[in-house]
Scaffold this motif. Sequence first.
Motif, PDB file in Angstrom:
ATOM      1  N   GLY A  47      35.656 -45.531  -5.055  1.00  0.00           N
ATOM      2  CA  GLY A  47      36.437 -46.575  -5.687  1.00  0.00           C
ATOM      3  C   GLY A  47      37.576 -47.090  -4.837  1.00  0.00           C
ATOM      4  O   GLY A  47      38.101 -48.178  -5.087  1.00  0.00           O
ATOM      5  N   GLN A 209      41.534 -54.038  -2.236  1.00  0.00           N
ATOM      6  CA  GLN A 209      41.319 -53.159  -3.380  1.00  0.00           C
ATOM      7  C   GLN A 209      41.005 -53.961  -4.640  1.00  0.00           C
ATOM      8  O   GLN A 209      40.162 -53.569  -5.453  1.00  0.00           O
ATOM      9  CB  GLN A 209      42.546 -52.287  -3.616  1.00  0.00           C
ATOM     10  N   THR A 213      37.528 -53.365  -6.569  1.00  0.00           N
ATOM     11  CA  THR A 213      37.529 -52.976  -7.984  1.00  0.00           C
ATOM     12  C   THR A 213      36.851 -54.042  -8.838  1.00  0.00           C
ATOM     13  O   THR A 213      36.137 -53.722  -9.795  1.00  0.00           O
ATOM     14  CB  THR A 213      38.971 -52.752  -8.467  1.00  0.00           C
ATOM     15  N   VAL A 219      36.835 -48.382 -12.812  1.00  0.00           N
ATOM     16  CA  VAL A 219      38.129 -47.882 -12.356  1.00  0.00           C
ATOM     17  C   VAL A 219      37.963 -46.965 -11.152  1.00  0.00           C
ATOM     18  O   VAL A 219      38.773 -46.948 -10.228  1.00  0.00           O
ATOM     19  CB  VAL A 219      38.858 -47.148 -13.504  1.00  0.00           C
ATOM     20  N   CYS A 269      42.267 -52.916 -13.907  1.00  0.00           N
ATOM     21  CA  CYS A 269      41.751 -51.597 -14.265  1.00  0.00           C
ATOM     22  C   CYS A 269      41.753 -51.394 -15.790  1.00  0.00           C
ATOM     23  O   CYS A 269      40.839 -50.777 -16.341  1.00  0.00           O
ATOM     24  CB  CYS A 269      42.570 -50.497 -13.589  1.00  0.00           C
TER      25      CYS A 269
END
Length: 352
Positions: A47, A209, A213, A219, A269
């Motif tokens: 992740g 990131q 994501t 998550v 998230c």
Amino acid sequence: MTMLVSETCHFETDWATNALTGFLIYGLIVSYVPQHLRIIRAGTSVGFSPWFLLLGSTSSAAGMLNMITLQWPVIRCCREVSFGKCIEITAGVFQVGVQWLFFTIILVLYMMYYPPNLKYIQLEVDTHDSRPVQHIRTKLKSSEWRLSIIVSWAVAGHLALLIFTTFLLLLTTPPSPDPSVPHPRQITLWATFLGVSSGVLAAIQYAPQLMRTYRLKLVGALSIPMMIIQSPGGVVMAVSIAMRPGTDWTSWIMYAVSAVMQASLLLMCIIWRMRQRRLGIDDFGRPLGESAAVDQDASTEDSSQTQGEEGTVSVVVEGEDGDNAREDTPLLKPGNVVRRGGILGWIQGLRK
């Protein structure tokens, strides 16, 4: 000369600033520990974007050395004041140092807990009989594992170069002849470079990131509690640094920018966490009813799919770019959750 030093190193106690700095240091530790524990307990760093870790580590290192550069006259006063006063006047340096250290630990854990089954390219071999497709691991590193290794060395090289240049300038540059100018021109230019580069890196740090994501729609190993604490904490930290003697906008801009970008990642998230609950999957895309069983049987699954010296683990990542995956299709299969390799495995991976 003695009178000049004593006057320069005379600091009034600012209880409000000291209390705020102490609170922020405590908050940094409390906010980062959940992220460290999450990676360790999950046994995987799935992740995380290596670009995010590269930009974050280099940005925080530049910010820390910017603070050291601008507060060098204050740091030198530790020779003239008591130990307690020294801790008080250099608390700002310690504050940014803790932030750099704890973020860099995330990079170290990312490398230590990088899924072994994703380190090397695997081939699917069809046996043309009743047996299922065989997954054979090659000795070729996957593109992301190679990138992760390069990132680790780049972070180490960047830190070494900045430390060498910073202390070379601080120890060899004569003090400013004008008492009204706290820093010589060379020191001011270097501090500005560190601060601006830190701010620019922080501004683009979260872009990789956020993209990763968004594509995973999971998550993963990211810690929501850490982001909940750090998003508003970044603004408070910027204010705290701005209140420190000898600092300027180049010292606090990184933390203000990071707070805004981190808040965006936190919002994403939270949205994915709500989606996961609706689909009945966990943060790694596994059905909630099977998560515990997968964790308990992970070692058995690894050994049953071993090929060669270190073994291979069958892993399928479906629709990582989000284009081919159905909404109810877990993007990360249970095989992604692996046992940690430990510090020796990480060092061995860097040397390969």
